[in-house]
Design a protein around this motif. Structure first.
Motif, PDB file in Angstrom:
ATOM      1  N   ASP A  34      -4.859 -11.993   6.588  1.00  0.00           N
ATOM      2  CA  ASP A  34      -4.811 -10.571   6.862  1.00  0.00           C
ATOM      3  C   ASP A  34      -3.470 -10.086   6.298  1.00  0.00           C
ATOM      4  N   ILE A  35      -3.513  -9.117   5.376  1.00  0.00           N
ATOM      5  CA  ILE A  35      -2.256  -8.677   4.759  1.00  0.00           C
ATOM      6  C   ILE A  35      -1.603  -7.638   5.675  1.00  0.00           C
ATOM      7  N   ALA A  36      -0.484  -8.008   6.263  1.00  0.00           N
ATOM      8  CA  ALA A  36       0.197  -7.099   7.196  1.00  0.00           C
ATOM      9  C   ALA A  36       1.149  -6.168   6.445  1.00  0.00           C
ATOM     10  N   VAL A  37       1.902  -6.726   5.493  1.00  0.00           N
ATOM     11  CA  VAL A  37       2.933  -5.931   4.804  1.00  0.00           C
ATOM     12  C   VAL A  37       2.894  -6.220   3.307  1.00  0.00           C
ATOM     13  N   LEU A  38       2.911  -5.170   2.510  1.00  0.00           N
ATOM     14  CA  LEU A  38       3.122  -5.302   1.064  1.00  0.00           C
ATOM     15  C   LEU A  38       4.372  -4.505   0.719  1.00  0.00           C
ATOM     16  N   ALA A  39       5.291  -5.115  -0.039  1.00  0.00           N
ATOM     17  CA  ALA A  39       6.521  -4.395  -0.381  1.00  0.00           C
ATOM     18  C   ALA A  39       6.854  -4.572  -1.858  1.00  0.00           C
ATOM     19  N   ALA A  40       7.388  -3.498  -2.448  1.00  0.00           N
ATOM     20  CA  ALA A  40       7.901  -3.559  -3.822  1.00  0.00           C
ATOM     21  C   ALA A  40       9.108  -2.620  -3.908  1.00  0.00           C
ATOM     22  N   HIS A  41       9.671  -2.502  -5.105  1.00  0.00           N
ATOM     23  CA  HIS A  41      10.913  -1.722  -5.214  1.00  0.00           C
ATOM     24  C   HIS A  41      10.671  -0.315  -5.758  1.00  0.00           C
ATOM     25  N   HIS A  42      10.196  -0.194  -7.023  1.00  0.00           N
ATOM     26  CA  HIS A  42       9.895   1.167  -7.472  1.00  0.00           C
ATOM     27  C   HIS A  42       8.577   1.336  -8.201  1.00  0.00           C
ATOM     28  N   ASN A  43       7.805   0.302  -8.318  1.00  0.00           N
ATOM     29  CA  ASN A  43       6.521   0.444  -9.017  1.00  0.00           C
ATOM     30  C   ASN A  43       5.437   0.935  -8.047  1.00  0.00           C
ATOM     31  N   VAL A  59       2.950  -0.563   4.026  1.00  0.00           N
ATOM     32  CA  VAL A  59       3.367  -0.646   2.625  1.00  0.00           C
ATOM     33  C   VAL A  59       4.780  -0.092   2.542  1.00  0.00           C
ATOM     34  N   VAL A  60       5.664  -0.836   1.869  1.00  0.00           N
ATOM     35  CA  VAL A  60       7.071  -0.405   1.800  1.00  0.00           C
ATOM     36  C   VAL A  60       7.516  -0.332   0.347  1.00  0.00           C
ATOM     37  N   LEU A  61       8.167   0.769   0.013  1.00  0.00           N
ATOM     38  CA  LEU A  61       8.808   0.895  -1.292  1.00  0.00           C
ATOM     39  C   LEU A  61      10.307   1.001  -1.012  1.00  0.00           C
ATOM     40  N   THR A  62      11.065   0.016  -1.482  1.00  0.00           N
ATOM     41  CA  THR A  62      12.500   0.014  -1.131  1.00  0.00           C
ATOM     42  C   THR A  62      13.325   0.951  -2.008  1.00  0.00           C
ATOM     43  N   GLY A  63      12.901   1.155  -3.267  1.00  0.00           N
ATOM     44  CA  GLY A  63      13.614   2.122  -4.120  1.00  0.00           C
ATOM     45  C   GLY A  63      13.211   3.539  -3.732  1.00  0.00           C
ATOM     46  N   SER A  64      13.967   4.534  -4.183  1.00  0.00           N
ATOM     47  CA  SER A  64      13.745   5.873  -3.622  1.00  0.00           C
ATOM     48  C   SER A  64      12.855   6.788  -4.467  1.00  0.00           C
ATOM     49  N   ASP A  65      12.956   6.705  -5.799  1.00  0.00           N
ATOM     50  CA  ASP A  65      12.385   7.768  -6.642  1.00  0.00           C
ATOM     51  C   ASP A  65      10.880   7.977  -6.514  1.00  0.00           C
ATOM     52  N   ALA A  66      10.138   6.891  -6.388  1.00  0.00           N
ATOM     53  CA  ALA A  66       8.690   6.998  -6.565  1.00  0.00           C
ATOM     54  C   ALA A  66       7.911   7.116  -5.246  1.00  0.00           C
ATOM     55  N   PHE A  67       8.618   7.324  -4.141  1.00  0.00           N
ATOM     56  CA  PHE A  67       7.914   7.349  -2.850  1.00  0.00           C
ATOM     57  C   PHE A  67       6.850   8.464  -2.776  1.00  0.00           C
ATOM     58  N   PRO A  68       7.152   9.684  -3.291  1.00  0.00           N
ATOM     59  CA  PRO A  68       6.112  10.731  -3.241  1.00  0.00           C
ATOM     60  C   PRO A  68       4.823  10.309  -3.960  1.00  0.00           C
ATOM     61  N   GLU A  85      15.201  -0.092   2.275  1.00  0.00           N
ATOM     62  CA  GLU A  85      15.374  -1.489   2.668  1.00  0.00           C
ATOM     63  C   GLU A  85      15.382  -1.672   4.190  1.00  0.00           C
ATOM     64  N   THR A  86      15.974  -0.696   4.904  1.00  0.00           N
ATOM     65  CA  THR A  86      16.021  -0.810   6.375  1.00  0.00           C
ATOM     66  C   THR A  86      14.605  -0.812   6.939  1.00  0.00           C
ATOM     67  N   SER A  87      13.740   0.026   6.364  1.00  0.00           N
ATOM     68  CA  SER A  87      12.342   0.057   6.834  1.00  0.00           C
ATOM     69  C   SER A  87      11.647  -1.257   6.543  1.00  0.00           C
ATOM     70  N   LEU A  88      11.979  -1.865   5.383  1.00  0.00           N
ATOM     71  CA  LEU A  88      11.372  -3.161   5.067  1.00  0.00           C
ATOM     72  C   LEU A  88      11.757  -4.183   6.140  1.00  0.00           C
ATOM     73  N   LEU A  89      13.043  -4.182   6.500  1.00  0.00           N
ATOM     74  CA  LEU A  89      13.504  -5.149   7.507  1.00  0.00           C
ATOM     75  C   LEU A  89      12.793  -4.907   8.839  1.00  0.00           C
ATOM     76  N   SER A  90      12.595  -3.637   9.200  1.00  0.00           N
ATOM     77  CA  SER A  90      11.891  -3.338  10.468  1.00  0.00           C
ATOM     78  C   SER A  90      10.448  -3.831  10.417  1.00  0.00           C
ATOM     79  N   CYS A  91       9.805  -3.665   9.260  1.00  0.00           N
ATOM     80  CA  CYS A  91       8.409  -4.132   9.143  1.00  0.00           C
ATOM     81  C   CYS A  91       8.326  -5.638   9.334  1.00  0.00           C
ATOM     82  N   LEU A  92       9.407  -6.348   8.989  1.00  0.00           N
ATOM     83  CA  LEU A  92       9.390  -7.809   9.134  1.00  0.00           C
ATOM     84  C   LEU A  92       9.511  -8.235  10.593  1.00  0.00           C
TER      85      LEU A  92
END
Ligand code: NDP
Ligand code: MG
Length: 395
Positions: A34-43, A59-68, A85-92
């Protein structure tokens, strides 16, 4: 484990070579993973596509530009979206059975530590964090009863043949190296090597950073340190053999004369399926009807050559950094990361990568105290030192 016995997974670096391979295997067994979390940086585009296919909870995007863009692609789904990145750590901190860290570079450090602080199981492909902060990662794992599954192919090979009760009888381990694209390129041509040539690895299909590391063979230098950390071995017990066919990935030689090896195709899905199923095995090859999944191992020619230290000084440089101790491996790793990125952008030449690292190590104090603060500080300073060396070179 929950959800009717399913293993819940967090896949960090989901859009990369490791992340996609993990999802390729896990996606074939929806009744088991079961996929709980998927994370990438800006893609965001690729991450959204993967999210629509695998339906993770987060789903977490750690870089900022492409979130919209991510928000618009995933609107109307029940997937929870996070940025930074802080949100990624919380998801973990969620209930996760296995986290696969396929982030490239030092950015993988904090997520690795967070998983282990939570007493979780970490399949660690991200070797840079082990090089920069190995003792910290191991200590965090010990303190919180975490589990680390070696995932890099050579280390996974050692892990597969390792027996705790035989540790005292280990003479040495061998990490194999394909030798990369320039194994037989005349050394006079090295200054003219381009990023495009260096990215063409003869055996493995990988992300850009590790492909360049393989071309300079710094990848093997990083892997020697990675092995010392993961297996608590002194550096002189970690040997390297150039094995261009990439059939044997790692071996343990015992003092009674036996050598035990792991063999397999040059396909990261083999070690990744092992960590996904650990301590069991997943019959993904047997279950697959795709002929591309079924390589035939060719045993007709298996060569083992010594490493040419003149051609590839990176390996001895890494050994020296590890022997020097303190923050030296961290400084080496940081300088390499900046230099590889500059080489990929055609700002420096191939030979300048190692020169950049030598420069950073020569001007920085390696200290002795390893803490998260000292590692992050040394990493930032080494990156700044290397950037400024590269900028001056360009003038
Ligand atoms: P890729 O470049 O293919 O993928 C890197 C992944 O990390 C991408 O998902 C990328 O996201 C994400 N990422 C990049 N920067 C950050 C950041 N600052 N914060 C969070 N995520 C980030 O790399 P690979 O898959 O090739 O390698 C990943 C790691 O695994 C490396 O440490 C490598 O050494 C190791 N490894 C790889 C092997 C391989 O066969 N590829 C074999 C053994 C080890 P985005 O796409 O959004 O930029
Ligand atoms: Mg490897």
């Amino acid at each position: 484990m929950k959800d009717g016995g399913k293993k819940s997974l967090a896949v960090l670096g989901a859009t990369g070579s490791i992340g996609r391979s993990v999802l390729d295997i896990a996606g074939r067994y929806p009744d088991q993973y079961d996929i709980a979390v998927l994370a990438a940086h800006h893609n965001a585009e690729a991450l959204a596509e993967l999210a629509l296919r695998h339906r993770p909870r987060h789903v977490v995007l750690t870089g900022s530009d492409a979130f919209p863009l991510l928000q618009s692609r995933l609107s109307g789904t029940h997937i929870r979206l996070h940025q930074g990145e802080t949100s990624l750590l919380s998801c973990l901190d969620e209930d996760i059975d296995l986290t696969v860290n396929g982030i490239s570079g030092i950015a993988g450090l904090l997520p690795s530590l967070r998983v282990l602080e939570n007493g979780g199981t970490l399949a660690i492909a991200n070797k840079e964090s082990l090089v920069a902060a190995g003792t910290l990662i191991k200590e965090t794992c010990r303190l919180h009863n975490g589990v680390i599954l070696p995932t890099d192919s050579e280390h996974n090979a050692i892990f597969q043949v390792w027996r705790d009760r035989h540790v005292k009888a280990i003479k040495h381990i061998v990490l194999t190296a394909s030798g990369g694209p320039f194994l037989s390129t005349p050394i006079e041509d090295f200054p003219h090597i381009t990023a495009e040539q260096a990215l063409r690895h003869p055996r493995w299909s990988m992300g850009p950073k590790i492909s360049i590391d393989s071309a300079t063979m710094m990848n093997k230098g990083l892997e020697i340190i990675e092995a010392c950390v993961l297996f608590d071995l002194p550096e002189h017990q970690v040997e390297v053999r150039v094995h261009p066919q990439s059939v044997i990935h790692g071996m343990i030689t015992y003092s009674d004369g036996s050598t035990v090896a792991q063999l397999g195709p040059a396909d990261m899905r083999v070690p990744l399926s092992y960590v996904l199923a650990w301590p069991d095995r997943l019959p993904w090859l047997e279950d697959s009807e795709d002929t591309d999944d079924h390589p035939v191992l060719d045993f007709s020619q298996l060569d083992f050559l010594p490493l040419d230290a003149v051609r590839f000084p990176s390996v001895e440089l890494a050994r020296q950094a590890w022997r020097q101790g303190g923050l030296a491996p961290c400084i080496m790793n940081a300088a390499n990361e900046v230099a590889v990125s500059a080489f990929l952008q055609h700002r420096i030449g191939f030979m300048d990568i190692i020169a950049s690292i030598e420069h950073a190590l020569s001007v920085m104090s390696v200290g002795s105290e390893i803490s998260l603060e000292s590692v992050l500080d040394a990493n930032d300073k080494a990156m700044a030192v290397t950037r400024s060396w590269i900028a001056k070179k360009g003038k």
